[in-house]
Design a protein around this motif. Sequence first.
Motif, PDB file in Angstrom:
ATOM      1  N   LEU B  69       0.845  -1.192   0.000  1.00  0.00           N
ATOM      2  CA  LEU B  69       0.000   0.000   0.000  1.00  0.00           C
ATOM      3  C   LEU B  69       0.885   1.249   0.000  1.00  0.00           C
ATOM      4  O   LEU B  69       1.899   1.289   0.685  1.00  0.00           O
ATOM      5  N   SER B  70       0.464   2.262  -0.735  1.00  0.00           N
ATOM      6  CA  SER B  70       1.202   3.519  -0.734  1.00  0.00           C
ATOM      7  C   SER B  70       0.910   4.333   0.517  1.00  0.00           C
ATOM      8  O   SER B  70       1.720   5.137   0.953  1.00  0.00           O
ATOM      9  N   ARG B  71      -0.292   4.120   1.073  1.00  0.00           N
ATOM     10  CA  ARG B  71      -0.727   4.871   2.242  1.00  0.00           C
ATOM     11  C   ARG B  71      -1.306   3.927   3.276  1.00  0.00           C
ATOM     12  O   ARG B  71      -1.713   2.813   2.932  1.00  0.00           O
ATOM     13  N   PRO B  72      -1.409   4.350   4.525  1.00  0.00           N
ATOM     14  CA  PRO B  72      -2.032   3.508   5.550  1.00  0.00           C
ATOM     15  C   PRO B  72      -3.466   3.155   5.171  1.00  0.00           C
ATOM     16  O   PRO B  72      -4.161   3.975   4.544  1.00  0.00           O
ATOM     17  N   ALA B  73      -3.888   1.983   5.547  1.00  0.00           N
ATOM     18  CA  ALA B  73      -5.218   1.486   5.192  1.00  0.00           C
ATOM     19  C   ALA B  73      -6.334   2.404   5.670  1.00  0.00           C
ATOM     20  O   ALA B  73      -7.393   2.476   5.057  1.00  0.00           O
ATOM     21  N   ALA B  74      -6.095   3.138   6.726  1.00  0.00           N
ATOM     22  CA  ALA B  74      -7.120   4.024   7.272  1.00  0.00           C
ATOM     23  C   ALA B  74      -7.244   5.299   6.450  1.00  0.00           C
ATOM     24  O   ALA B  74      -8.126   6.108   6.677  1.00  0.00           O
ATOM     25  N   GLU B  75      -6.335   5.459   5.488  1.00  0.00           N
ATOM     26  CA  GLU B  75      -6.366   6.670   4.664  1.00  0.00           C
ATOM     27  C   GLU B  75      -6.671   6.370   3.199  1.00  0.00           C
ATOM     28  O   GLU B  75      -6.497   7.222   2.326  1.00  0.00           O
ATOM     29  N   VAL B  76      -7.113   5.151   2.944  1.00  0.00           N
ATOM     30  CA  VAL B  76      -7.489   4.784   1.576  1.00  0.00           C
ATOM     31  C   VAL B  76      -8.963   4.421   1.567  1.00  0.00           C
ATOM     32  O   VAL B  76      -9.377   3.477   2.237  1.00  0.00           O
ATOM     33  N   ARG B 121     -21.068   8.360  -3.060  1.00  0.00           N
ATOM     34  CA  ARG B 121     -19.888   8.967  -2.438  1.00  0.00           C
ATOM     35  C   ARG B 121     -19.963   8.894  -0.925  1.00  0.00           C
ATOM     36  O   ARG B 121     -18.967   8.605  -0.258  1.00  0.00           O
ATOM     37  N   ASP B 122     -21.141   9.173  -0.396  1.00  0.00           N
ATOM     38  CA  ASP B 122     -21.317   9.171   1.055  1.00  0.00           C
ATOM     39  C   ASP B 122     -20.900   7.843   1.668  1.00  0.00           C
ATOM     40  O   ASP B 122     -20.391   7.801   2.783  1.00  0.00           O
ATOM     41  N   VAL B 123     -21.154   6.780   0.930  1.00  0.00           N
ATOM     42  CA  VAL B 123     -20.769   5.464   1.444  1.00  0.00           C
ATOM     43  C   VAL B 123     -19.324   5.134   1.068  1.00  0.00           C
ATOM     44  O   VAL B 123     -18.500   4.826   1.935  1.00  0.00           O
ATOM     45  N   LEU B 124     -19.020   5.218  -0.198  1.00  0.00           N
ATOM     46  CA  LEU B 124     -17.741   4.695  -0.678  1.00  0.00           C
ATOM     47  C   LEU B 124     -16.530   5.565  -0.364  1.00  0.00           C
ATOM     48  O   LEU B 124     -15.441   5.047  -0.127  1.00  0.00           O
ATOM     49  N   ASP B 125     -16.731   6.872  -0.371  1.00  0.00           N
ATOM     50  CA  ASP B 125     -15.595   7.734  -0.060  1.00  0.00           C
ATOM     51  C   ASP B 125     -15.362   7.867   1.436  1.00  0.00           C
ATOM     52  O   ASP B 125     -14.301   8.299   1.877  1.00  0.00           O
ATOM     53  N   ALA B 126     -16.360   7.486   2.209  1.00  0.00           N
ATOM     54  CA  ALA B 126     -16.223   7.605   3.661  1.00  0.00           C
ATOM     55  C   ALA B 126     -15.666   6.327   4.277  1.00  0.00           C
ATOM     56  O   ALA B 126     -15.105   6.349   5.373  1.00  0.00           O
ATOM     57  N   THR B 127     -15.841   5.228   3.563  1.00  0.00           N
ATOM     58  CA  THR B 127     -15.403   3.942   4.104  1.00  0.00           C
ATOM     59  C   THR B 127     -13.970   3.632   3.674  1.00  0.00           C
ATOM     60  O   THR B 127     -13.656   3.651   2.487  1.00  0.00           O
ATOM     61  N   THR B 128     -13.131   3.362   4.633  1.00  0.00           N
ATOM     62  CA  THR B 128     -11.728   3.067   4.319  1.00  0.00           C
ATOM     63  C   THR B 128     -11.476   1.560   4.363  1.00  0.00           C
ATOM     64  O   THR B 128     -12.304   0.789   4.859  1.00  0.00           O
ATOM     65  N   LEU B 129     -10.336   1.164   3.856  1.00  0.00           N
ATOM     66  CA  LEU B 129      -9.950  -0.245   3.899  1.00  0.00           C
ATOM     67  C   LEU B 129      -9.911  -0.729   5.348  1.00  0.00           C
ATOM     68  O   LEU B 129     -10.332  -1.844   5.650  1.00  0.00           O
ATOM     69  N   ALA B 130      -9.435   0.133   6.238  1.00  0.00           N
ATOM     70  CA  ALA B 130      -9.366  -0.234   7.656  1.00  0.00           C
ATOM     71  C   ALA B 130     -10.760  -0.490   8.219  1.00  0.00           C
ATOM     72  O   ALA B 130     -10.950  -1.412   9.023  1.00  0.00           O
ATOM     73  N   ASP B 131     -11.718   0.308   7.776  1.00  0.00           N
ATOM     74  CA  ASP B 131     -13.100   0.114   8.215  1.00  0.00           C
ATOM     75  C   ASP B 131     -13.611  -1.268   7.823  1.00  0.00           C
ATOM     76  O   ASP B 131     -14.247  -1.966   8.624  1.00  0.00           O
ATOM     77  N   VAL B 132     -13.351  -1.633   6.586  1.00  0.00           N
ATOM     78  CA  VAL B 132     -13.845  -2.920   6.100  1.00  0.00           C
ATOM     79  C   VAL B 132     -13.128  -4.070   6.809  1.00  0.00           C
ATOM     80  O   VAL B 132     -13.742  -5.070   7.180  1.00  0.00           O
ATOM     81  N   LEU B 133     -11.847  -3.905   7.007  1.00  0.00           N
ATOM     82  CA  LEU B 133     -11.082  -4.946   7.705  1.00  0.00           C
ATOM     83  C   LEU B 133     -11.657  -5.199   9.092  1.00  0.00           C
ATOM     84  O   LEU B 133     -11.853  -6.345   9.499  1.00  0.00           O
ATOM     85  N   SER B 134     -11.948  -4.121   9.794  1.00  0.00           N
ATOM     86  CA  SER B 134     -12.438  -4.254  11.168  1.00  0.00           C
ATOM     87  C   SER B 134     -13.928  -4.552  11.230  1.00  0.00           C
ATOM     88  O   SER B 134     -14.450  -4.995  12.245  1.00  0.00           O
ATOM     89  N   GLY B 135     -14.632  -4.274  10.134  1.00  0.00           N
ATOM     90  CA  GLY B 135     -16.072  -4.504  10.144  1.00  0.00           C
ATOM     91  C   GLY B 135     -16.848  -3.369  10.780  1.00  0.00           C
ATOM     92  O   GLY B 135     -18.055  -3.454  10.953  1.00  0.00           O
TER      93      GLY B 135
END
Lengths: 154, 154
Positions: B69-76, B121-135
């Motif tokens: 990853l180029s950036r931390p998962a919480a920032e993608v 956008r409200d859903v997809l741009d607000a949700t990060t990889l870290a969010d999905v990982l943690s549920g």
Amino acid sequence: MDISARTDYAVRAMLTLARAADEERGPVSVDALATAQELPRRFLEAVVADLRSAGLVESTRGARGGYTLSRPAAEVSVGEVFRAVSGPLAEVRGLRPQDTAYTGVAEHLPALWVAVRAALRDVLDATTLADVLSGRLPEHVRPLLDAPDAWTNR
Amino acid sequence: MDISARTDYAVRAMLTLARAADEERGPVSVDALATAQELPRRFLEAVVADLRSAGLVESTRGARGGYTLSRPAAEVSVGEVFRAVSGPLAEVRGLRPQDTAYTGVAEHLPALWVAVRAALRDVLDATTLADVLSGRLPEHVRPLLDAPDAWTNR
DNA sequence: TAAATACCTACTAGTTAGATAGGATTTACG
DNA sequence: CGTAAATCCTATCTAACTAGTAGGTATTTA
């Protein structure tokens, strides 16, 4: 996430029918629908056929025939039109969001897909043909347009 | 409104990379990514190439190489992943929502299309990889899943 | 009876989605 | 230095889909 020509045409045809119903003009022919919104006539014919088998419009055959809305414009949501001509609002690789199955890191992905569908429903199932005609979108949809960059690309 | 295999694979690959970054495991090869989520290797190669040209991942060539990853998962955000592999979140007949032009009854239709995009956008741009990982999806996304029929077809 | 209309079946051209193949280039490591 | 493990580049393939066209039949009104 594309809105197809098919769907676009279907909504515009339905809006035309809604206006006609408003003015009590009786059945509208495919030809008239096509002319009103500059849509390809033959193609539109197939689209309207889908609207008919979904029960959203009724047809009367023969001269002076055409199509009319089955229900008042205020009781037909854009979401219904979508589903009538292009299937479920959201699918993932051809599956319904809740039917996707993942393991490991993607374990919670179905929740995201379900949220995406829910977001679409919130807009499309809440907005009726009458809303679009008048330009007054539902209470909870309007704020979406007020975001500073709602009208620009991201 | 389909989420393509391409997009699905991209998100899953990104999640795998996020987990690897979390565990400081260094670059992950396409082969490892494919195996981890049972994705077609050759196809995934093309998908990851897109993620790379979008700058979301970095590659290291040669033996022991792979992607990180180029950036931390919480920032993608998932939205970025979407755009990297399948273009704009929402298009109408190939046009951006605000670029659609209508006359007559469809006059206000662009507002609806813009609202649809905003909802995504409200859903997809607000949700990060870290969010999905943690549920744990973002505050304002969670309510979408609580609707009574959120997990069933409509 | 003629015109207008829905309705049905078939077809076509172009594009996209999903996937595979072969090989060129780069690099860690023994 | 050589080899194996990788990315990376270009090309190809098939099936399906999208948008649209064509021709003709059935039905109804005037």
